[in-house]
Design an enzyme around this catalytic site. Structure first.
Site, PDB file in Angstrom:
ATOM      1  N   PHE A 139      18.871  55.977  -6.507  1.00  0.00           N
ATOM      2  CA  PHE A 139      18.406  56.104  -5.312  1.00  0.00           C
ATOM      3  C   PHE A 139      18.882  54.673  -4.280  1.00  0.00           C
ATOM      4  O   PHE A 139      18.844  53.711  -4.522  1.00  0.00           O
ATOM      5  CB  PHE A 139      16.655  55.955  -5.040  1.00  0.00           C
ATOM      6  CG  PHE A 139      16.472  56.242  -3.659  1.00  0.00           C
ATOM      7  CD1 PHE A 139      16.541  57.512  -3.047  1.00  0.00           C
ATOM      8  CD2 PHE A 139      15.572  55.090  -2.994  1.00  0.00           C
ATOM      9  CE1 PHE A 139      16.041  57.347  -1.581  1.00  0.00           C
ATOM     10  CE2 PHE A 139      14.938  55.369  -1.711  1.00  0.00           C
ATOM     11  CZ  PHE A 139      15.399  56.423  -0.908  1.00  0.00           C
ATOM     12  N   GLN A 140      19.473  55.217  -3.279  1.00  0.00           N
ATOM     13  CA  GLN A 140      20.400  54.326  -2.012  1.00  0.00           C
ATOM     14  C   GLN A 140      21.229  53.732  -2.772  1.00  0.00           C
ATOM     15  O   GLN A 140      21.498  52.307  -2.332  1.00  0.00           O
ATOM     16  CB  GLN A 140      19.315  53.681  -1.326  1.00  0.00           C
ATOM     17  CG  GLN A 140      18.130  54.565  -0.737  1.00  0.00           C
ATOM     18  CD  GLN A 140      17.298  53.521   0.521  1.00  0.00           C
ATOM     19  OE1 GLN A 140      16.960  52.504   0.268  1.00  0.00           O
ATOM     20  NE2 GLN A 140      17.163  54.219   1.666  1.00  0.00           N
ATOM     21  N   GLU A 191      21.869  49.419  11.832  1.00  0.00           N
ATOM     22  CA  GLU A 191      22.496  48.508  11.275  1.00  0.00           C
ATOM     23  C   GLU A 191      23.876  48.295  11.897  1.00  0.00           C
ATOM     24  O   GLU A 191      24.487  46.772  11.943  1.00  0.00           O
ATOM     25  CB  GLU A 191      22.817  48.787   9.690  1.00  0.00           C
ATOM     26  CG  GLU A 191      21.570  48.618   8.961  1.00  0.00           C
ATOM     27  CD  GLU A 191      20.767  49.787   9.055  1.00  0.00           C
ATOM     28  OE1 GLU A 191      20.774  50.909   9.606  1.00  0.00           O
ATOM     29  OE2 GLU A 191      19.823  49.796   8.105  1.00  0.00           O
ATOM     30  N   MET A 246      38.120  57.931  29.654  1.00  0.00           N
ATOM     31  CA  MET A 246      39.414  57.730  28.957  1.00  0.00           C
ATOM     32  C   MET A 246      39.961  59.105  28.360  1.00  0.00           C
ATOM     33  O   MET A 246      41.161  59.301  28.682  1.00  0.00           O
ATOM     34  CB  MET A 246      39.424  56.600  28.042  1.00  0.00           C
ATOM     35  CG  MET A 246      40.742  56.147  27.938  1.00  0.00           C
ATOM     36  SD  MET A 246      41.714  55.740  29.083  1.00  0.00           S
ATOM     37  CE  MET A 246      41.360  53.939  29.258  1.00  0.00           C
ATOM     38  N   LYS A 251      19.255  43.936  -6.493  1.00  0.00           N
ATOM     39  CA  LYS A 251      17.835  43.627  -6.110  1.00  0.00           C
ATOM     40  C   LYS A 251      17.324  42.622  -7.408  1.00  0.00           C
ATOM     41  O   LYS A 251      16.650  41.746  -7.199  1.00  0.00           O
ATOM     42  CB  LYS A 251      16.941  44.958  -6.138  1.00  0.00           C
ATOM     43  CG  LYS A 251      15.559  44.661  -5.699  1.00  0.00           C
ATOM     44  CD  LYS A 251      14.800  45.802  -5.516  1.00  0.00           C
ATOM     45  CE  LYS A 251      13.534  45.464  -4.927  1.00  0.00           C
ATOM     46  NZ  LYS A 251      12.842  46.667  -4.514  1.00  0.00           N
TER      47      LYS A 251
END
Ligand SMILES: Cc1ncc(C[n+]2csc(CCOP(=O)(O)OP(=O)(O)O)c2C)c(N)n1
Ligand SMILES: [Mg+2]
Lengths: 578, 165
Positions: free
Chosen positions: A113-114, A51, A485, A163
């Site tokens: 959940f999630q 993502e 760097m 949802k």
């Protein structure tokens, strides 16, 4: 009026607001939305492999085009994976809309959940966010989200959708608003006339002026106006890391980038300037060095769309809040009407001084590094070769590290939106997905991602997405077998104690890796072969090519500001300083 | 210097947390914060107090204004204004002597005794913060059990007002 489910309404609203592409990754809370995507053809979804990359790709698309980028992720881990991308866009004021699925309304707050409080987690790194509570609100919320993302000082907007709101069986009337009006959000546009007049006075009476322009000029598509103003005045122009390309890199009036790794002439000119005309720049700490020692002689004119940026770090003598475009247009017309003349004698002396600085320590005029030979390839020469092979015309994205600074210094960007990098957050992993976004927007332009073997490994999985969506970007890996760097700072400040900046022979074979993804891999170890192999790479228009270029491992980026100093206090090489 | 800043904002999901978050994110302190809907229920009115010099106050006002939900921000300290705070104090009052003393204190400060038990008085007091501080000082030795302060709310003096147009 048509009745649509929340999921269908969302995709229709995206279409109605002008979205053609969404970058994303599915998951439970977003599945109604994904089903809606499946059942239509107007909005194309591009599946990434992480993502973070979805958001960077939408961001790269936005930086290349000026349009709002769109990403779609699921709740919980999908949402948190997007956070780095959102923060990256926020720091550079890039307009994005990130849509996240959320657990059903009835489960919010239950540690479902999630479940992650996305509006809460993203709060400090968004311009604004919405939690949509009912399907009826979707069209208006989407219209607002794009309006907010793209107006005023742009930035990312999160739209979190539980949802149940996208549930397919509950249909509600769909209508997309013709215009967005918000009583609490009315971004200012035109600068204060009186202040602009004061600015004109200061400009025409300047003896040692510098135009310091930043990313705001690019975001606001004000590059042409900037060029006209600069030409009219014949003032030297420096660009920030974010502003490169706003003024042509090959122009005589351009004195290079300023700041920590800016040119000697740009930094020194800033230090001695009597008038600084700052346009769409924000006096970032990577530009100013020590604030107390910043430009002691200068009257500062500061144009910015965001009032909080004006006088935040450096108090502006003449603050002007407005868009770069509207203010520069007014400056130009007032300059054309004005009878006051710039002191040409003083200005030509100033130019003479700048040309001397340029000749002495300039990175384009004098050679600031040793020549490449045999198997010692200097990173600067890789960028110069890239410039020659692509005729200075490629869109160049970069990751973060020494390679980024070499690209910024040695590829002379002549147009805005040609240089795409994470300036504010400095996000390793940005380069490849950003290149994908740019390539999607400009399939016929060469898109090169200048990266390092450290950074590329932070989003390398997207090599797979490049195949799936036919995005033939070129990866120019400046492989110094180290977090270069970091190692440079360790050389300079920690007595070369290389704590965790090397990989002990654990680097992958990048050529084989590229091939495993179905791409072309080219390794370069000899300087004589560099240009020829680079030409080979760019001749393969339809292929992703991964050039693994083994460069001099000991090279440092110079010039470099000395910590705690003024802008002119610079290291010029490992042994010379100002 | 103490600042009293008034904010009129959309009464939307998350708007309060955005204001509070802004202060911690930017390293400003909030000393007090009050918030409630106005006569128009779609709007919230918030008053917050903080410490800072002119430059910081200017930044705070600008940053608050930058929040998308914000309609108006006014630094009340810049002009004549009225500030009020409500305080409830529960205090030991079990013998006649202390009851008498407390009563006279409450009278002097123009407070009210709003609840009484055999052992306690609960006192309500409104005024500016200094007055409330002074009352605490005055009754400090008498056995304070609990102090609840609402935080400051404020309004400009005279004809000026803050409203969504
Ligand atoms: C996500 C992230 N983690 C850590 C850093 C700190 N950091 C800045 S540059 C750098 C080294 C980058 O190495 P490489 O990509 O190989 O580039 P090089 O400097 O060698 O050219 C690191 C670790 C960062 N900018 N971003
Ligand atoms: Mg490296």
């Amino acid at each position: 009026m048509e009745n649509l489910s929340g999921g269908d309404a969302l995709i229709r609203a995206l279409k109605d607001v002008g979205v053609k592409h969404i970058w994303g990754y599915p998951g439970g809370a977003a599945l109604h939305i994904y089903d809606a995507i499946y059942r239509q053809e107007d909005v194309v979804h591009l599946l990434v492999r992480h993502e973070q990359a979805a958001v960077h790709a939408a961001d790269g698309f936005s930086r290349a085009t000026g349009e709002v980028g769109t990403a779609l992720v699921t709740s919980g881990p999908g949402a948190t994976n997007a956070i780095t991308g959102i923060a990256t866009a926020y720091m550079d004021s890039i307009p994005l809309v990130v849509i996240s699925g959320q657990v059903p309304s009835s489960k919010i707050g239950q540690d479902a959940f999630q479940e992650t409080d996305m509006v809460g987690v993203s709060r400090p790194i968004v311009k604004h966010s919405f939690l949509v509570t009912k399907a009826e609100d979707i069209p208006a919320t989407i219209a607002k989200a794009y309006y907010i993302a793209s107006t005023g000082r742009p930035g990312p907007v999160v739209v979190d959708i539980p949802k149940d709101v996208t549930e397919p069986n509950r249909k509600v009337p769909y209508s997309f608003p013709n215009e967005v009006k918000m009583r609490s959000y009315q971004p200012s546009d035109r600068g204060h006339r009186g202040q602009i007049k004061r600015a004109i006075k200061a400009l025409v009476s300047a003896k040692r002026p510098v135009i310091y322009s930043g990313g705001g000029v690019i975001i606001d598509n004000a590059s042409e106006l900037l060029i006209s103003v600069a030409r009219k005045l014949n003032f030297p122009v420096t660009n920030t890391l974010m502003g490169l390309g706003a003024f042509p890199g090959t122009d005589r009036q351009f004195v290079g980038m300023l700041g920590m790794h800016g040119t000697f002439e740009a930094n020194t000119a800033m230090h001695h300037a009597d008038v600084i005309f700052a346009v769409g720049a924000r006096f970032d700490d990577r530009v100013t060095n020590e604030l107390e020692k910043f430009c002691p002689f200068a009257t500062i004119i500061h144009i910015d769309i965001d009032p909080t940026t004006v006088s935040k770090n450096i108090v502006a003598d003449i603050p002007i809040v407005g868009t770069c475009k509207s203010v520069l247009a007014e400056v130009l017309s007032l300059l054309e009407q004005s009878n006051d003349e710039v002191d040409q004698d003083a200005l030509s002396q100033w130019w003479q001084q700048i040309d001397e600085w340029r000749a002495k320590h300039g990175i384009y005029t004098a050679s600031r590094y040793e020549d490449s030979y045999d198997d010692t390839i200097k990173p600067q020469d890789v960028i110069k070769t890239l410039y020659n092979v692509t005729k200075g015309d490629a869109i160049v994205t970069s990751d973060v590290g020494q390679h980024q600074m070499f690209a910024a210094q040695y590829y002379l960007f002549d147009r805005p939106r040609q240089w795409i990098n994470s300036g504010g957050l400095g996000t390793m992993g940005f380069g490849l997905p950003a290149a994908m976004g740019a390539k999607l927007a400009f399939p016929d332009t060469d898109v090169a991602c200048v990266t390092g073997e450290g950074s590329i490994q932070m989003c390398i999985q997207e090599l797979s997405a490049c195949s799936q969506h036919n995005l033939p970007v070129k990866i120019i890996n400046l492989n110094n077998a180290a977090l270069g760097m970091v190692r440079q700072w360790q050389d300079m400040q920690y007595n070369s104690r290389y704590s965790q900046s090397v990989y002990e022979e654990s680097l992958p074979d990048f050529v084989a890796l590229a091939e495993a993804y179905g791409h072309v891999g080219i390794r370069v170890t000899k300087y004589e072969e560099l240009e020829e192999k680079m030409r080979e790479c760019f001749a393969m228009k339809d292929r992703v090519v991964f050039m693994d270029i083994c460069i001099d491992r000991s090279e440092h980026v110079y010039p470099m500001h000395m910590p705690g100093g003024s802008m002119r206090d610079l290291w010029l090489s490992k042994t010379e300083r100002t | 210097m103490k600042r009293i800043i008034s904010v009129l904002l959309e009464n939307e999901f998350g708007s309060l947390s955005r204001v509070v978050g802004l202060f911690s994110q930017r390293g400003y302190n909030i000393d007090t914060l009050t918030v409630a809907p106005t006569d128009d229920e779609t709007l919230s009115r918030m008053t917050l107090t903080t410490q800072g010099d002119d430059q910081m106050a200017e930044q705070i006002v600008k940053q608050l204004h930058k929040l998308i939900d914000t309609i108006k921000v006014v630094d009340l300290t810049e002009g004549p204004h009225i500030e009020r705070e409500l305080m409830l104090v529960k205090i030991k009052a079990s013998d006649n002597e202390s009851r008498t003393e407390l009563k006279s204190c409450v009278e002097i400060f123009r407070g009210h005794i709003i609840d009484v038990t055999t052992h306690t008085y609960t006192i309500q007091l409104t005024g500016d913060s200094d007055k409330l501080d002074a009352f605490i000082e005055a009754v400090n030795t008498m056995g304070i059990m609990e102090v609840v302060r609402s935080g400051v709310t404020g309004i400009a003096r005279g004809d000026k007002f803050i409203r969504a147009q």
